[in-house]
Design a protein around this motif. Structure first.
Motif, PDB file in Angstrom:
ATOM      1  N   PRO A  62     -15.866 -53.740 -31.265  1.00  0.00           N
ATOM      2  CA  PRO A  62     -14.514 -53.259 -30.971  1.00  0.00           C
ATOM      3  C   PRO A  62     -13.497 -54.376 -31.142  1.00  0.00           C
ATOM      4  N   VAL A  63     -12.383 -54.077 -31.768  1.00  0.00           N
ATOM      5  CA  VAL A  63     -11.359 -55.076 -32.043  1.00  0.00           C
ATOM      6  C   VAL A  63     -10.114 -54.756 -31.230  1.00  0.00           C
ATOM      7  N   ALA A  64      -9.684 -55.716 -30.432  1.00  0.00           N
ATOM      8  CA  ALA A  64      -8.501 -55.511 -29.600  1.00  0.00           C
ATOM      9  C   ALA A  64      -7.248 -55.436 -30.464  1.00  0.00           C
ATOM     10  N   GLN A  65      -6.368 -54.511 -30.126  1.00  0.00           N
ATOM     11  CA  GLN A  65      -5.121 -54.356 -30.870  1.00  0.00           C
ATOM     12  C   GLN A  65      -4.156 -55.502 -30.592  1.00  0.00           C
ATOM     13  N   ASP A  66      -4.093 -55.921 -29.324  1.00  0.00           N
ATOM     14  CA  ASP A  66      -3.148 -56.958 -28.911  1.00  0.00           C
ATOM     15  C   ASP A  66      -3.879 -58.079 -28.198  1.00  0.00           C
ATOM     16  N   ILE A  67      -3.578 -59.318 -28.576  1.00  0.00           N
ATOM     17  CA  ILE A  67      -4.192 -60.502 -27.981  1.00  0.00           C
ATOM     18  C   ILE A  67      -3.110 -61.534 -27.703  1.00  0.00           C
ATOM     19  N   GLU A  68      -2.810 -61.773 -26.445  1.00  0.00           N
ATOM     20  CA  GLU A  68      -1.959 -62.900 -26.031  1.00  0.00           C
ATOM     21  C   GLU A  68      -0.699 -63.060 -26.898  1.00  0.00           C
ATOM     22  N   GLY A  69       0.103 -61.978 -26.983  1.00  0.00           N
ATOM     23  CA  GLY A  69       1.348 -62.057 -27.736  1.00  0.00           C
ATOM     24  C   GLY A  69       1.217 -61.817 -29.218  1.00  0.00           C
ATOM     25  N   PHE A  70       0.023 -61.441 -29.680  1.00  0.00           N
ATOM     26  CA  PHE A  70      -0.190 -61.133 -31.090  1.00  0.00           C
ATOM     27  C   PHE A  70      -0.737 -59.719 -31.227  1.00  0.00           C
ATOM     28  N   ARG A  71      -0.421 -59.075 -32.337  1.00  0.00           N
ATOM     29  CA  ARG A  71      -0.930 -57.722 -32.594  1.00  0.00           C
ATOM     30  C   ARG A  71      -1.685 -57.707 -33.923  1.00  0.00           C
ATOM     31  N   LYS A  72      -2.612 -56.757 -34.004  1.00  0.00           N
ATOM     32  CA  LYS A  72      -3.427 -56.629 -35.206  1.00  0.00           C
ATOM     33  C   LYS A  72      -2.549 -56.206 -36.380  1.00  0.00           C
ATOM     34  N   LEU A  73      -2.702 -56.872 -37.510  1.00  0.00           N
ATOM     35  CA  LEU A  73      -1.848 -56.599 -38.665  1.00  0.00           C
ATOM     36  C   LEU A  73      -2.337 -55.387 -39.462  1.00  0.00           C
ATOM     37  N   VAL A  74      -3.621 -55.373 -39.805  1.00  0.00           N
ATOM     38  CA  VAL A  74      -4.210 -54.264 -40.563  1.00  0.00           C
ATOM     39  C   VAL A  74      -5.568 -53.943 -39.944  1.00  0.00           C
ATOM     40  N   GLU A  75      -6.191 -52.905 -40.441  1.00  0.00           N
ATOM     41  CA  GLU A  75      -7.500 -52.538 -39.929  1.00  0.00           C
ATOM     42  C   GLU A  75      -8.520 -53.648 -40.205  1.00  0.00           C
TER      43      GLU A  75
END
Length: 322
Positions: A62-75
């Motif tokens: 599972p990949v977190a969408q948001d991490i410490e002020g950053f968001r996932k860019l693409v799948e």
């Protein structure tokens, strides 16, 4: 010589078109799996390896969408043993031989950014076992890298952080020197579950003195072909430099490994003195080439202690029987 009458020969010639027609008709009903090897492979019953791969693919990391002020860019992009070379061309065989099970690659950008290019890249290698993840971390981090408190064990790299947590080996790369990569790495590590394979082996090492270095030998430790997955730690002590080799596994595996040691001693003519201690056995090996050293066996651990034959050091590993 007796010849076949003309009327029979003419009859046989007349049958040839009929026979050709039957063969043609039957040919239209062939089983394509007989010549289409890809079809045959698909129809074959899955063996243990295929079942394992299916389970792994059905349960991706599972990949977190948001991490410490950053968001996932693409799948996230996922790789298996079959296509790993697409991501690490020229290095895929190394990972596979080290126990590789799967890779998940994810790119992140700052939460409020509209950037189209990644600011942080994350590669999560599932190495199957924590000891195998540690082996890759040790191999890829070079000599005496700066250690940081991330995951179970982590190192700072020139552009980011490498660390392990459970069976995962993680490489985090920052594409800008201003990116708070260590803060991000610590938050990302918290999203990874160690499961039942939590890496606790370092807790087995005794506190002998200052740790000067730790290395991993995947196979052939000290030239012995039966020694695999050995962690060696070097200490500075009042007795000088001492190296401790740790081999940890199940009780049955340790019993088998001890048999291999004794077989090696017998074949090489190497003498040893065995004593029983509380919780283990101690073998003082009289090695005319390496100098005397200790082999210490407990239920699920074997230690090799090199650089001293002072029995005082044994108190860090086992107790006197009685």
């Amino acid at each position: 010589m007796k010849t076949v009458p003309l009327k029979y020969r003419l009859a046989l010639i007349g049958l040839l078109p009929f026979i050709a027609g039957v063969l043609y008709f039957r040919g239209q009903k062939f089983d394509p799996a007989l010549i289409d090897f890809r079809t045959t492979a698909r129809l074959a019953a899955p063996g243990p390896a295929a079942s394992t791969n299916a389970v792994q693919e059905s349960q991706p990391l599972p990949v977190a969408q948001d991490i410490e002020g950053f968001r996932k860019l693409v799948e996230a992009r996922r790789y298996t043993k079959e296509n790993l070379y697409e991501h690490v061309d020229g290095h895929a065989e190394y990972f596979i031989s080290a126990g590789f099970q799967g890779l998940t690659v994810t790119d992140y950008i700052a939460a409020g950014s509209e950037a189209k290019q990644a600011e942080i890249g994350v590669e999560v290698f599932n190495m199957g076992k924590s000891i195998q993840a540690f082996g890759v971390l040790a191999d890829e981090s070079g000599e005496n890298p700066p250690q940081i408190s991330v995951g179970t064990m982590g190192y700072k790299t020139s552009d980011g952080v490498n660390f392990i947590r459970g069976r995962y080996y993680v490489k985090i790369s920052a594409f800008s020197p201003k990116t708070p990569v260590i803060k991000f790495a610590k938050a990302f590590a918290d999203t990874l579950s160690t499961g039942q394979d939590s890496f606790q082996v370092f807790s087995k090492f005794p506190a002998l003195g200052k740790v000067e270095g730790t290395r991993f030998a995947k196979e052939g430790y000290r030239g012995l072909d039966f020694l695999h997955n050995v962690i060696e730690r070097e200490y500075s002590t009042g007795r000088g430099r001492i190296k401790v080799a740790l081999m940890a596994a199940s009780e049955n595996e340790m019993r088998s490994l001890m048999s291999s040691f004794l077989d090696y001693f017998g074949k090489s003519g190497m003498r040893y003195e065995k004593t029983e201690r509380s919780g283990g056995e101690v073998y003082k090996v009289l090695d005319k080439y390496e100098g005397n050293w200790f082999l210490i066996r407990s239920r699920d651990t074997i230690f090799g202690v090199f650089g001293t034959d002072d029995e005082e050091i044994l108190k860090y590993f086992v107790k006197e029987k009685g």
